[in-house]
Design a protein around this motif. Structure first.
Motif, PDB file in Angstrom:
ATOM      1  N   LEU A 125      22.134  50.380  21.173  1.00 45.99           N
ATOM      2  CA  LEU A 125      22.313  49.710  19.757  1.00 45.99           C
ATOM      3  C   LEU A 125      21.264  51.036  18.996  1.00 45.99           C
ATOM      4  N   MET A 126      20.198  51.378  19.815  1.00 46.01           N
ATOM      5  CA  MET A 126      18.726  52.080  19.292  1.00 46.01           C
ATOM      6  C   MET A 126      19.749  53.176  18.286  1.00 46.01           C
ATOM      7  N   GLN A 127      20.656  54.173  19.462  1.00 43.68           N
ATOM      8  CA  GLN A 127      21.352  55.564  18.578  1.00 43.68           C
ATOM      9  C   GLN A 127      22.418  55.050  17.429  1.00 43.68           C
ATOM     10  N   ARG A 128      23.167  53.751  17.315  1.00 46.24           N
ATOM     11  CA  ARG A 128      23.774  53.275  16.106  1.00 46.24           C
ATOM     12  C   ARG A 128      22.608  53.517  15.305  1.00 46.24           C
ATOM     13  N   LEU A 129      21.357  52.545  15.114  1.00 45.04           N
ATOM     14  CA  LEU A 129      20.879  51.638  14.042  1.00 45.04           C
ATOM     15  C   LEU A 129      20.223  53.560  13.786  1.00 45.04           C
ATOM     16  N   ARG A 130      19.794  54.403  14.074  1.00 44.03           N
ATOM     17  CA  ARG A 130      19.613  56.373  14.159  1.00 44.03           C
ATOM     18  C   ARG A 130      20.629  56.578  12.650  1.00 44.03           C
ATOM     19  N   ALA A 131      22.116  56.616  13.625  1.00 43.15           N
ATOM     20  CA  ALA A 131      22.781  57.139  13.061  1.00 43.15           C
ATOM     21  C   ALA A 131      23.655  56.923  11.779  1.00 43.15           C
ATOM     22  N   ALA A 132      22.666  55.383  11.261  1.00 42.43           N
ATOM     23  CA  ALA A 132      23.430  54.580  10.338  1.00 42.43           C
ATOM     24  C   ALA A 132      22.318  54.546   8.977  1.00 42.43           C
ATOM     25  N   ASP A 133      20.665  55.022   9.567  1.00 43.70           N
ATOM     26  CA  ASP A 133      19.779  55.901   8.531  1.00 43.70           C
ATOM     27  C   ASP A 133      19.136  56.662   9.084  1.00 43.70           C
ATOM     28  N   ARG A 134      19.332  58.111   8.367  1.00 42.96           N
ATOM     29  CA  ARG A 134      17.876  58.329   8.914  1.00 42.96           C
ATOM     30  C   ARG A 134      16.766  58.544   8.360  1.00 42.96           C
ATOM     31  N   GLU A 135      16.757  58.221   8.042  1.00 43.04           N
ATOM     32  CA  GLU A 135      14.799  57.493   6.861  1.00 43.04           C
ATOM     33  C   GLU A 135      14.304  56.487   8.086  1.00 43.04           C
ATOM     34  N   ARG A 136      15.301  56.301   8.727  1.00 45.65           N
ATOM     35  CA  ARG A 136      14.886  55.059   9.795  1.00 45.65           C
ATOM     36  C   ARG A 136      13.111  55.367  10.773  1.00 45.65           C
ATOM     37  N   THR A 137      12.781  55.158  10.653  1.00 47.44           N
ATOM     38  CA  THR A 137      12.033  55.339  11.964  1.00 47.44           C
ATOM     39  C   THR A 137      11.896  54.240  12.381  1.00 47.44           C
ATOM     40  N   ILE A 138      11.835  54.561  14.204  1.00 51.35           N
ATOM     41  CA  ILE A 138      11.667  54.110  14.881  1.00 51.35           C
ATOM     42  C   ILE A 138      10.820  54.254  16.144  1.00 51.35           C
ATOM     43  N   VAL A 139       9.253  52.913  16.409  1.00 49.31           N
ATOM     44  CA  VAL A 139       8.960  53.380  17.284  1.00 49.31           C
ATOM     45  C   VAL A 139       8.686  51.593  18.225  1.00 49.31           C
ATOM     46  N   ILE A 140       8.877  52.541  19.469  1.00 47.28           N
ATOM     47  CA  ILE A 140       8.992  51.719  20.970  1.00 47.28           C
ATOM     48  C   ILE A 140       8.326  51.998  21.803  1.00 47.28           C
ATOM     49  N   TRP A 195      -2.806  58.943  15.443  1.00 46.72           N
ATOM     50  CA  TRP A 195      -2.156  58.931  15.992  1.00 46.72           C
ATOM     51  C   TRP A 195      -0.801  59.027  14.554  1.00 46.72           C
ATOM     52  N   SER A 196       0.558  60.095  14.225  1.00 45.15           N
ATOM     53  CA  SER A 196       0.974  60.743  13.239  1.00 45.15           C
ATOM     54  C   SER A 196       2.404  60.945  13.481  1.00 45.15           C
ATOM     55  N   VAL A 197       3.603  59.508  13.032  1.00 42.21           N
ATOM     56  CA  VAL A 197       4.768  59.690  13.587  1.00 42.21           C
ATOM     57  C   VAL A 197       5.624  60.001  12.559  1.00 42.21           C
ATOM     58  N   PRO A 198       6.846  60.947  11.981  1.00 40.82           N
ATOM     59  CA  PRO A 198       7.275  61.497  11.191  1.00 40.82           C
ATOM     60  C   PRO A 198       8.156  60.340   9.743  1.00 40.82           C
ATOM     61  N   GLN A 199       8.485  60.366   9.733  1.00 40.56           N
ATOM     62  CA  GLN A 199       9.949  59.595   8.535  1.00 40.56           C
ATOM     63  C   GLN A 199      11.093  60.054   9.257  1.00 40.56           C
ATOM     64  N   GLY A 200      12.026  59.302   9.625  1.00 44.84           N
ATOM     65  CA  GLY A 200      13.417  59.522  10.480  1.00 44.84           C
ATOM     66  C   GLY A 200      12.897  59.596  12.320  1.00 44.84           C
ATOM     67  N   GLU A 201      11.922  59.940  12.554  1.00 46.88           N
ATOM     68  CA  GLU A 201      11.305  59.669  14.105  1.00 46.88           C
ATOM     69  C   GLU A 201      11.849  58.500  14.970  1.00 46.88           C
ATOM     70  N   CYS A 202      12.097  59.206  16.024  1.00 52.92           N
ATOM     71  CA  CYS A 202      12.857  57.971  17.115  1.00 52.92           C
ATOM     72  C   CYS A 202      11.300  58.763  18.459  1.00 52.92           C
ATOM     73  N   HIS A 203      10.009  57.265  18.564  1.00 58.68           N
ATOM     74  CA  HIS A 203       8.673  58.198  18.736  1.00 58.68           C
ATOM     75  C   HIS A 203       8.459  56.740  19.647  1.00 58.68           C
ATOM     76  N   ILE A 204       8.241  57.425  20.937  1.00 61.10           N
ATOM     77  CA  ILE A 204       8.374  55.938  22.252  1.00 61.10           C
ATOM     78  C   ILE A 204       6.457  56.180  22.813  1.00 61.10           C
ATOM     79  N   LEU A 205       6.035  55.546  23.200  1.00 66.87           N
ATOM     80  CA  LEU A 205       4.367  55.293  23.212  1.00 66.87           C
ATOM     81  C   LEU A 205       4.995  54.156  24.339  1.00 66.87           C
TER      82      LEU A 205
END
Length: 272
Positions: A199-214, A35-45
């Motif tokens: 909130l999740m959308q704000r977190l992504r907009a604030a830092d595009r290098e932030r990777t979120i896995v949910i 499994w590989s998740v790129p930097q800056g992606e919102c990836h949902i499991l």
């Protein structure tokens, strides 16, 4: 190691698993996950109950040690690291239920999360000066999650949605760039769920290098937030793709989404 983002660019993998397995005695729960998740992606499991999703998060975050395989976080092999050491490499995590200090104020909770980011351990014995870097960081993350106006309230008295937001603030406070959220909307009504999505959308907009896995069961949340979706069934990934491709994948439909075939009855349910 690189992975294609949803755009045309290439981004380094924030999270990369290879051949990951976890067995408890003779029972194999995670069965060779790549499994590989790129930097800056919102990836949902996603996946049915009992698929091994939380176990996979426990492995990534160091709560469990893998039986075999490797885990790389921002290029660092963290396979044999414990939870504290993995956090220092850049991983923040929330759990299925809010994991906060109920008797402390909202601000005091965030301050504990901020201590590591400013060079301190989370010590309850050593007094730290007020107004210092930890306080500033705590106020920053409370503002980011929309809790600044509730900073003096006891955490136990916050609404359930706000308690989950506070737990997200704790994950953010240490400055970690890879964030794992385990069912952040579980038990919420539609209004509360909307707050978490925003909130999740704000977190992504604030830092595009932030990777979120949910990990998420609410498919409305999944299809609104995800850049890509991975599907885990019986400890194996059966698909990783864009939301549209996953929605159209027959194996996913049969295993989890419950979409009926044209000749099937109108109503169907995910397999458990």
């Amino acid at each position: 190691m690189t992975e294609t983002h949803t755009g045309s660019h290439q981004f380094p993998a924030a999270l990369a698993l290879a051949g990951l397995k976890k067995a408890f005695g003779p029972t194999e729960i995670i069965r060779g996950v790549d499994w590989s998740v790129p930097q800056g992606e919102c990836h949902i499991l996603i996946g049915p109950n009992g698929a091994g999703k939380s176990t996979l998060f426990h492995l990534i975050s160091g709560r469990y040690l893998a039986t075999s395989g490797t885990i790389r976080l921002n290029g660092t092999d963290v396979t044999r690291y414990g939870a504290t050491r993995i956090s220092r490499v850049g991983l923040g995590r929330s759990f299925q239920t809010a994991n906060i200090f109920g008797r402390m104020s909202t601000f005091e909770n965030a301050r504990i999360g901020a201590l590591r980011a400013v060079g301190h351990g989370a010590s309850f014995l050593r007094p730290l000066p007020r107004g210092g870097a930890a306080d500033i960081r705590a106020l920053e993350v409370l503002d980011e999650v929309g809790l600044l106006d509730k900073r003096n309230e006891p955490a136990a008295l916050l609404s359930y949605a706000d308690q989950r937001a506070l737990e997200i603030a704790l994950a953010l406070a240490g400055g970690q760039k890879v964030l794992l959220f385990d069912e952040p909307t579980a038990g919420m009504n539609k209004q509360e769920t909307r707050k978490v999505i925003d909130l999740m959308q704000r977190l992504r907009a604030a830092d595009r290098e932030r990777t979120i896995v949910i990990i998420e069961h609410d498919m409305d949340v999944v299809f609104e937030l995800a850049d890509r979706i991975s599907v885990l069934v019986y400890g194996e990934l059966i698909a990783t793709d864009t939301p549209a491709a996953v929605r159209a994948n027959r194996a996913v439909q049969e295993a989890y989404l419950g979409t009926p075939a044209p000749s099937a009855a109108t109503h169907s349910h995910p397999k458990r």
